[in-house]
Write an enzyme that holds these catalytic residues in place. Structure first.
Site, PDB file in Angstrom:
ATOM      1  CE  LYS A  40     -42.672 -49.365 100.103  1.00 31.92           C
ATOM      2  NZ  LYS A  40     -42.855 -50.687  99.538  1.00 31.92           N
ATOM      3  NE  ARG A 135     -39.841 -56.973  98.265  1.00 35.76           N
ATOM      4  CZ  ARG A 135     -40.390 -55.747  98.263  1.00 35.76           C
ATOM      5  NH1 ARG A 135     -39.602 -54.679  98.266  1.00 35.76           N
ATOM      6  NH2 ARG A 135     -41.694 -55.577  98.272  1.00 35.76           N
TER       7      ARG A 135
END
Ligand SMILES: *Cc1c(COP(=O)(O)O)cnc(C)c1O
Length: 364
Positions: A40, A135
């Site tokens: 990514k 997260r």
């Protein structure tokens, strides 16, 4: 003007990338750890992903389904891993495009199971555990166990492949041996209840690599998901002080063209109000200085203070959307209009550079 003369461009050295992948892969392999190559950071560039496949990574991973979809149609055979917990609205595509996904919601697991059934497929899942970085991931142990037992016993189109954690992203929590032991404990709690070993215990990302080097990775951790440490190899050196000189730090080089060179004052002249982004900056008065403008700006790389000039004595003063302003007074070489200067991007630059339509990407 031929295409290859166009600037700005990002030059990608695939040979250096391959060697970086290989080094980290071998170091991990020595400790019984496989790698998911995370692409990514370079917006899933197919040519880069191909190198991860070629060097024998167990998975190719991204947080963006569209990137994995492109890879799926490129003929890459390596299994694809979705590493951002899926949106409910994309589960059909997650099952269609990827082989394995990271998950933290029972509703999503149920939806994945239904889709996998509809597509006559088995989809593998890794359940994420939040160990304090705050997260994604199950915080509550009972909920984690419930999800694991549900997947194992009732969601027959899913395969509970393992568990994983993510550290050092939001909460900046370090991947210490103790944290990773907690992950192994959670895995063993699940294993005891399902009566078999989990295939994968995935102990984080680039920030877990020091555990490999210091030989204090809990032995049951057998999968790491590595992006930055291979693509750029900058953070562990600059933030953590590890010697990364065994890695190529210049897989990606930004090349940009000079469009103006002039002597100007270093302090703006007039009443200082707001810059192009609504900020009210301060400027140091260093008298008249030789400056250069480059034909690219924040829309291409977002953060000008993260770019590293390759030319000695060149400093980045600032940028607007489409211009970058340099101080070249102390440059080791004479810089003229039309010259091309090189910069090494950081991760935050690379994600923008590789998705900007203004940047030509060339492979060497
Ligand atoms: C981005 C990401 C990674 C890779 O992180 P790096 O620091 O680039 O190695 C691994 N796992 C997850 C869940 C991620 O989102």
């Amino acid at each position: 003007m031929s295409r290859s003369d166009k600037y700005p461009k990002l030059v990608v050295d695939l040979d250096k990338l391959r060697r970086n992948i290989d080094r980290i892969r071998i170091q991990c392999e020595d400790k019984g750890v496989e790698i998911a190559g995370v692409i990514k950071g370079c917006t899933g560039l197919t040519e880069c992903a191909r190198q991860f496949a070629r060097e024998g990574c167990r998975f190719i991973a991204s947080s963006r389904l569209e990137q994995l979809e492109t890879l799926r149609s490129s003929g890459i055979q390596t299994q694809l891993m979705m590493i951002r917990v899926p949106m409910l609205s994309e589960v059909a595509d997650v099952v269609r495009v990827t082989d394995i996904s990271l998950n933290s919601e029972i509703a999503v697991l149920k939806a994945l199971n239904e889709e996998a059934g509809a597509q006559d497929k088995e989809h593998q899942v890794i359940l994420m555990v939040d160990l304090g970085d705050l997260r994604e991931g199950f915080w509550d142990k009972d909920e984690l166990l419930e999800a694991a037992l549900l997947t194992e016993n009732e969601l027959h189109n899913l395969k509970l492949a393992g568990i994983g954690t993510n550290l050092g992203c939001y909460g900046a929590v370090a991947a210490t041996p103790e944290k990773l032991e907690e992950l192994v404990e959670r895995a063993e709690m699940i294993e005891e209840k399902i009566g078999r070993e989990l295939e994968f215990i995935s102990g984080g990302a680039t920030s877990t690599l020091p555990r490999i080097w210091e030989d204090n990775l809990p032995s049951r951790i057998n999968l790491l998901r590595i992006g930055e440490g291979i693509l750029l190899a900058a953070d562990l050196q600059e933030l953590w002080g590890y010697d990364m000189s065994f890695m190529h730090r210049d897989v990606f080089t930004l090349r940009a063209e000079v469009i103006e060179v002039k002597e100007k004052p270093s302090h703006p002249v007039g009443e200082i109000m707001f810059d192009a982004f609504g900020a009210k900056p301060e400027y140091e008065d260093r008298g008249m200085r030789r400056r250069a403008l480059l034909a690219l700006g924040k829309v291409d790389y977002a953060f000008c203070d993260q770019l590293i000039p390759r030319d000695e004595g060149v400093a980045i003063l600032g940028a607007s959307s489409d211009h970058t302003i340099l101080d070249i007074q102390d440059a080791a070489r004479s810089i003229q209009v039309g010259d091309v200067l090189e910069f090494i991007p950081h991760y935050s630059n690379l994600v923008y550079l590789t998705s900007s339509p203004n940047i030509q990407i060339v492979y060497i």
